[in-house]
Scaffold this motif. Sequence first.
Motif, PDB file in Angstrom:
ATOM      1  N   ILE B 296       0.916  -1.203  -0.129  1.00  0.00           N
ATOM      2  CA  ILE B 296      -0.035   0.019   0.103  1.00  0.00           C
ATOM      3  C   ILE B 296       0.911   1.333  -0.089  1.00  0.00           C
ATOM      4  O   ILE B 296       1.680   1.283   0.580  1.00  0.00           O
ATOM      5  N   SER B 297       0.298   2.316  -0.924  1.00  0.00           N
ATOM      6  CA  SER B 297       1.131   3.482  -0.857  1.00  0.00           C
ATOM      7  C   SER B 297       1.060   4.195   0.662  1.00  0.00           C
ATOM      8  O   SER B 297       0.131   4.245   1.101  1.00  0.00           O
ATOM      9  N   ILE B 298       2.281   4.788   1.026  1.00  0.00           N
ATOM     10  CA  ILE B 298       2.188   5.407   2.155  1.00  0.00           C
ATOM     11  C   ILE B 298       1.606   6.811   1.800  1.00  0.00           C
ATOM     12  O   ILE B 298       0.875   7.565   2.710  1.00  0.00           O
ATOM     13  N   THR B 299       1.626   7.279   0.722  1.00  0.00           N
ATOM     14  CA  THR B 299       1.216   8.875   0.399  1.00  0.00           C
ATOM     15  C   THR B 299      -0.234   8.896   0.163  1.00  0.00           C
ATOM     16  O   THR B 299      -0.731   9.800   0.708  1.00  0.00           O
ATOM     17  N   ASN B 300      -0.821   8.039  -0.500  1.00  0.00           N
ATOM     18  CA  ASN B 300      -2.138   8.043  -0.931  1.00  0.00           C
ATOM     19  C   ASN B 300      -2.996   6.832  -0.494  1.00  0.00           C
ATOM     20  O   ASN B 300      -4.051   6.905  -0.966  1.00  0.00           O
ATOM     21  N   GLU B 301      -2.491   5.981   0.230  1.00  0.00           N
ATOM     22  CA  GLU B 301      -3.002   4.770   0.855  1.00  0.00           C
ATOM     23  C   GLU B 301      -3.515   3.880  -0.424  1.00  0.00           C
ATOM     24  O   GLU B 301      -4.623   2.879  -0.263  1.00  0.00           O
ATOM     25  N   ALA B 302      -3.188   4.051  -1.735  1.00  0.00           N
ATOM     26  CA  ALA B 302      -3.691   3.232  -3.115  1.00  0.00           C
ATOM     27  C   ALA B 302      -2.974   1.902  -2.891  1.00  0.00           C
ATOM     28  O   ALA B 302      -1.737   1.780  -2.326  1.00  0.00           O
ATOM     29  N   GLN B 317      19.015  -9.582  10.078  1.00  0.00           N
ATOM     30  CA  GLN B 317      17.834  -9.478  11.450  1.00  0.00           C
ATOM     31  C   GLN B 317      16.811  -8.714  11.228  1.00  0.00           C
ATOM     32  O   GLN B 317      16.484  -8.152  12.430  1.00  0.00           O
ATOM     33  N   LYS B 318      16.163  -8.821  10.174  1.00  0.00           N
ATOM     34  CA  LYS B 318      15.063  -8.037   9.951  1.00  0.00           C
ATOM     35  C   LYS B 318      14.169  -8.832   8.800  1.00  0.00           C
ATOM     36  O   LYS B 318      14.708  -9.794   8.121  1.00  0.00           O
ATOM     37  N   PRO B 319      12.869  -8.845   8.945  1.00  0.00           N
ATOM     38  CA  PRO B 319      12.083  -9.506   7.807  1.00  0.00           C
ATOM     39  C   PRO B 319      12.181  -8.786   6.483  1.00  0.00           C
ATOM     40  O   PRO B 319      12.320  -7.742   6.380  1.00  0.00           O
ATOM     41  N   ILE B 320      12.374  -9.599   5.545  1.00  0.00           N
ATOM     42  CA  ILE B 320      12.507  -9.067   4.124  1.00  0.00           C
ATOM     43  C   ILE B 320      11.264  -9.643   3.233  1.00  0.00           C
ATOM     44  O   ILE B 320      10.783 -10.443   3.709  1.00  0.00           O
ATOM     45  N   GLY B 321      11.242  -8.990   2.034  1.00  0.00           N
ATOM     46  CA  GLY B 321      10.264  -9.420   1.103  1.00  0.00           C
ATOM     47  C   GLY B 321      10.678  -8.994  -0.298  1.00  0.00           C
ATOM     48  O   GLY B 321      11.227  -7.891  -0.646  1.00  0.00           O
ATOM     49  N   MET B 322       9.853  -9.445  -1.318  1.00  0.00           N
ATOM     50  CA  MET B 322       9.788  -9.069  -2.711  1.00  0.00           C
ATOM     51  C   MET B 322       8.376  -8.990  -3.230  1.00  0.00           C
ATOM     52  O   MET B 322       7.482  -9.978  -2.789  1.00  0.00           O
ATOM     53  N   GLY B 323       7.911  -8.302  -4.069  1.00  0.00           N
ATOM     54  CA  GLY B 323       6.841  -8.299  -4.656  1.00  0.00           C
ATOM     55  C   GLY B 323       6.631  -7.493  -6.079  1.00  0.00           C
ATOM     56  O   GLY B 323       7.493  -7.234  -6.494  1.00  0.00           O
ATOM     57  N   TYR B 324       5.368  -7.161  -6.383  1.00  0.00           N
ATOM     58  CA  TYR B 324       5.187  -6.553  -7.470  1.00  0.00           C
ATOM     59  C   TYR B 324       4.594  -5.450  -7.410  1.00  0.00           C
ATOM     60  O   TYR B 324       3.335  -5.371  -6.474  1.00  0.00           O
ATOM     61  N   ILE B 325       4.935  -4.222  -7.914  1.00  0.00           N
ATOM     62  CA  ILE B 325       4.119  -2.809  -7.635  1.00  0.00           C
ATOM     63  C   ILE B 325       3.801  -2.245  -8.965  1.00  0.00           C
ATOM     64  O   ILE B 325       4.615  -2.449 -10.097  1.00  0.00           O
ATOM     65  N   SER B 326       2.668  -1.672  -9.168  1.00  0.00           N
ATOM     66  CA  SER B 326       2.615  -0.427 -10.265  1.00  0.00           C
ATOM     67  C   SER B 326       2.829   0.876  -9.983  1.00  0.00           C
ATOM     68  O   SER B 326       3.479   1.210  -8.845  1.00  0.00           O
ATOM     69  N   LYS B 327       2.994   1.566 -11.043  1.00  0.00           N
ATOM     70  CA  LYS B 327       3.295   3.095 -10.666  1.00  0.00           C
ATOM     71  C   LYS B 327       2.215   3.659  -9.632  1.00  0.00           C
ATOM     72  O   LYS B 327       1.333   3.346  -9.713  1.00  0.00           O
ATOM     73  N   CYS B 328       2.776   4.571  -9.010  1.00  0.00           N
ATOM     74  CA  CYS B 328       1.957   5.498  -8.139  1.00  0.00           C
ATOM     75  C   CYS B 328       2.247   7.004  -8.431  1.00  0.00           C
ATOM     76  O   CYS B 328       3.226   7.432  -8.544  1.00  0.00           O
ATOM     77  N   ASN B 329       0.998   7.330  -8.473  1.00  0.00           N
ATOM     78  CA  ASN B 329       1.053   8.884  -9.171  1.00  0.00           C
ATOM     79  C   ASN B 329       1.888   8.956 -10.175  1.00  0.00           C
ATOM     80  O   ASN B 329       2.727   9.945 -10.496  1.00  0.00           O
ATOM     81  N   GLY B 330       1.955   8.241 -11.290  1.00  0.00           N
ATOM     82  CA  GLY B 330       2.690   8.195 -12.306  1.00  0.00           C
ATOM     83  C   GLY B 330       4.205   7.916 -12.284  1.00  0.00           C
ATOM     84  O   GLY B 330       4.746   8.302 -13.396  1.00  0.00           O
ATOM     85  N   SER B 331       4.546   7.674 -11.168  1.00  0.00           N
ATOM     86  CA  SER B 331       5.980   7.012 -11.170  1.00  0.00           C
ATOM     87  C   SER B 331       6.505   5.908 -10.595  1.00  0.00           C
ATOM     88  O   SER B 331       5.314   5.371  -9.544  1.00  0.00           O
TER      89      SER B 331
END
Lengths: 127, 365
Positions: B296-302, B317-331
């Motif tokens: 989820i975007s921190i800026t616009n909650e999308a 010593q931290k949780p890590i992850g990978m994923g797929y994201i689309s552009k947010c606000n055009g970038s």
Amino acid sequence: MELPEELTYTKEHEWTVDDEGLLKVGITDYAQDALGDVVFVEMPEVGEQIKIGQPFGTVESVKSVSDLYAPISGTVAEINHALEAEPELVNSSPYNDGWMIKIEVADKAELDNLLSAADYEAFTKTI
Amino acid sequence: MKRTVLYEQHVAAGGRLVDFAGWEMPVQYAGLLKEHKAASSGAGMFDVSHMGQILARGLDVIGFLNYALTADITEMKDGDVRYSLILNKHGNAIDDLLVYRMDENHFLIVANASNHENVFKQLSSLVTGENLDVSDMSDRYGMIALQGPKAYKILKTLINVPEDMPYYRFVMAEFMKVPVIVSRTGYTGMDGFEIQAHTACEQLWKELMKAGQPFGLVPCGLGVRDLFRIEAGFPLYGHELSEQINPITAGLKWAVKKTDANFVGKTALDGFKREEKRVAFIMDGRAVPRQGYKIISITNEAIMGEVTSGTFSPVLQKPIGMGYISKCNGSWAKVGDKINIEIRGKMAEATITKLPFVKSTVYKK
């Protein structure tokens, strides 16, 4: 599997014991072994009301996450802050240093629902 | 469930056996964190016999595989290994795999356990004419992965391979007078070898366990295998790859040949403009991100996308992850940007980072 006689248990693999009038709660050796290396314990806030059979937090290992279920209804009186820096205490010392919360019991009659060590052990053999 | 030739060894070593792709495999022995620690400082041994082996033979097997796979097969020499994808005509992944050139008429393909039948079907469907044979040899090969800084030292006590054998090369070697294929490959990001054999596998496992004792060798299960590969940033089919994902989106364009040669899926990839890209992130808190959790975007909650893999990194010593994201606000989100991962109804902050999470220690001359 370690199974102290003086504790009482639930089918959700928790143990409980009276601790100066409060009910101390943790998860059993059977549960910590099944979970694997614990990396995070999400606990309720002190003062929170919890209800018997409802989830009050989660215990997370590298590979899985499990809900923690309230063995009894009441108010959360204390939480084990040591688990924040050392969640692995749940694995190494599930019945002592790995304790999770202490509850101020609302209805002492609910204590009758808890299982003896023998009954819990019998239960684990059926699953 | 099927059992590999090493099943008895897993039971004897106290392995916790689970169903993986229809195989009864050890997910752990001593535990993920203990196995990670031991393999990282000494060596770890993994049973990967469940993976599939397909032999492709024929007069023009090079042209055939160059068409069927994304990698440039034409530039391979005898003894080379290449990472490749096999795509469908829509440009999406049927599997990712390794290709071994035995000689110009003879190649070995190692595919994922869960997919090798699909790979075999796809390759078979592309065979035209009589001068090409594709055979599924999975049942005949067992495979052991020996990974970690002491892997070479342990291996050489039993099998003679050159110390300076390059990463992604293989040799035909001998174990107790039995021919074995030894490649300097692996799925952990550490130096190591994968050894393929027929019936000799069980004896090899036992001998390696003995030879590895003074070096701290431990048996390792599929659980820690997944942990290592996420730390190394490697994709796993069914997570970062699927029949809905193409190599461009997955950040695997490097595994697609740059020549003009045609290959299955090329038309779909040419001119493909991606709508999503693969990201890596480190959690600020301690809850572990897992496949399917929303990003989820921190800026616009999308909703930006979804987590494909997650674990706890003992190195960071931290949780890590990978994923797929689309552009947010055009970038596109950049390294250093903050995102939220929705974990069991609550927002957990994470920071986008570069791959790999843990620096590679594969063999470099």
